[in-house]
Enzyme design. Structure first.
Site, mmCIF file in Angstrom:
data_model
loop_
_atom_site.group_PDB
_atom_site.id
_atom_site.type_symbol
_atom_site.label_atom_id
_atom_site.label_comp_id
_atom_site.label_asym_id
_atom_site.label_seq_id
_atom_site.Cartn_x
_atom_site.Cartn_y
_atom_site.Cartn_z
ATOM 1 N N TYR A 155 0.840 -1.199 0.000
ATOM 2 C CA TYR A 155 0.000 0.000 0.000
ATOM 3 C C TYR A 155 0.881 1.256 0.000
ATOM 4 O O TYR A 155 0.628 2.207 -0.753
ATOM 5 C CB TYR A 155 -0.906 -0.010 1.223
ATOM 6 C CG TYR A 155 -1.953 1.079 1.247
ATOM 7 C CD1 TYR A 155 -3.117 0.963 0.493
ATOM 8 C CD2 TYR A 155 -1.785 2.219 2.036
ATOM 9 C CE1 TYR A 155 -4.087 1.955 0.518
ATOM 10 C CE2 TYR A 155 -2.751 3.213 2.067
ATOM 11 C CZ TYR A 155 -3.895 3.076 1.313
ATOM 12 O OH TYR A 155 -4.852 4.064 1.339
ATOM 13 N N LYS A 159 0.981 4.214 -2.964
ATOM 14 C CA LYS A 159 0.653 5.585 -2.575
ATOM 15 C C LYS A 159 1.862 6.507 -2.737
ATOM 16 O O LYS A 159 1.707 7.686 -3.100
ATOM 17 C CB LYS A 159 0.124 5.617 -1.146
ATOM 18 C CG LYS A 159 -1.242 4.939 -0.996
ATOM 19 C CD LYS A 159 -2.292 5.554 -1.900
ATOM 20 C CE LYS A 159 -3.669 4.946 -1.686
ATOM 21 N NZ LYS A 159 -4.703 5.561 -2.539
#
Length: 260
Positions: A155, A159
């Protein structure tokens, strides 16, 4: 009452991941500011419910598919007459880690939605924005794109990529009158964190009101910034994160001349 500084009348906005959470609240805020809104989500029924709330349009879209993104923009132009504002907000959790138990399908899904969804959405939207003489794109990144996240490296990776894309495309697209920015919220009270909500609460972790993220996105749509990544943190006013410059090259000192 709508803030006069965020008057978006006569604008057409497209929101991905708009069926719930930050996307839904931003769609509502855009509509309140006067924009005509297209709500896109892989959950087509949820997108329809939000569109009915705001008198907008809805379609089911898989943002990890490039052709689906082009179809989404074409739908917006056909049903709303053009495109001015794009909120690339669709996101998923990674649900896998590098190392033992790595799941390729979950990895591809996370990168496909969280990163490809921003890249493909931008690629599809640019001709439509240029046709209107410019516009604005806001992507949803995360505080995980600004710092290390050892418990969810995948993640954090996608991002961080959105943050890098924002900083790089912002100045590049400005020549075409297109502003590109990102919001980087902490854990917000949305369906996305349902699987970890109780654990976070048990650890005393306060969750962010997602309306604050929607309000920050609206400010970016109505502003003049480009290439900025706004942190959205509890107890702080959303603002652009100040990145430190990388060290410049160090030139070796010239060798001293030795007298003959």
């Amino acid at each position: 009452m709508t803030d006069p500084s965020t008057d978006l009348r006569d604008k057409v906005a497209l929101v991905t991941g708009g069926a719930s959470g930050i996307g839904r609240l931003t769609a509502l805020a855009l509509a309140e500011a006067g924009a005509e809104v297209v709500v896109a989500d892989i959950d087509g029924d949820g997108a329809e419910r939000v569109a009915r709330e705001i008198g907008g349009h809805a379609l089911a879209t898989d943002v990890s598919d490039l052709d689906a993104n082009h179809a989404m923009v074409a739908f917006t132009q056909e049903h709303a007459g053009g495109l001015d504002l794009v909120f690339l907000n669709a996101g998923v959790t990674s649900d896998t880690m590098i190392g033992e138990g790595f799941d390729l399908a979950r990895y591809r899904r996370a990168m496909g939605v969280n990163l490809d969804g921003v890249v493909f959405g931008t690629q599809a939207a640019l001709p439509a924005l240029k046709a209107r003489g410019g516009g604005a794109i806001v992507a949803t990144a995360s505080l995980a794109g600004l710092t290390a996240v050892p418990l969810d490296a995948i993640y954090a990776a996608n991002k961080h990529a959105v943050v890098g894309l924002t900083r790089s495309l912002g100045p590049l697209l400005a020549a075409d009158g297109i502003r590109f920015n990102a919001v980087c919220p902490t854990f917000a009270e949305t369906p996305l964190i349902a699987h970890v909500r109780e654990g976070l609460r048990g650890a005393g972790f306060e969750l962010l009101d997602p309306q604050i993220v929607a309000d920050a996105a609206l400010r970016l749509f109505a502003g003049r910034e480009s290439g900025e990544c706004w942190f959205v943190q509890i107890g702080r006013e959303p603002a652009p994160f100040q990145f430190r410059n990388i060290p410049g090259p160090r030139t070796a000192p010239a060798e001293e001349e030795v007298a003959p």
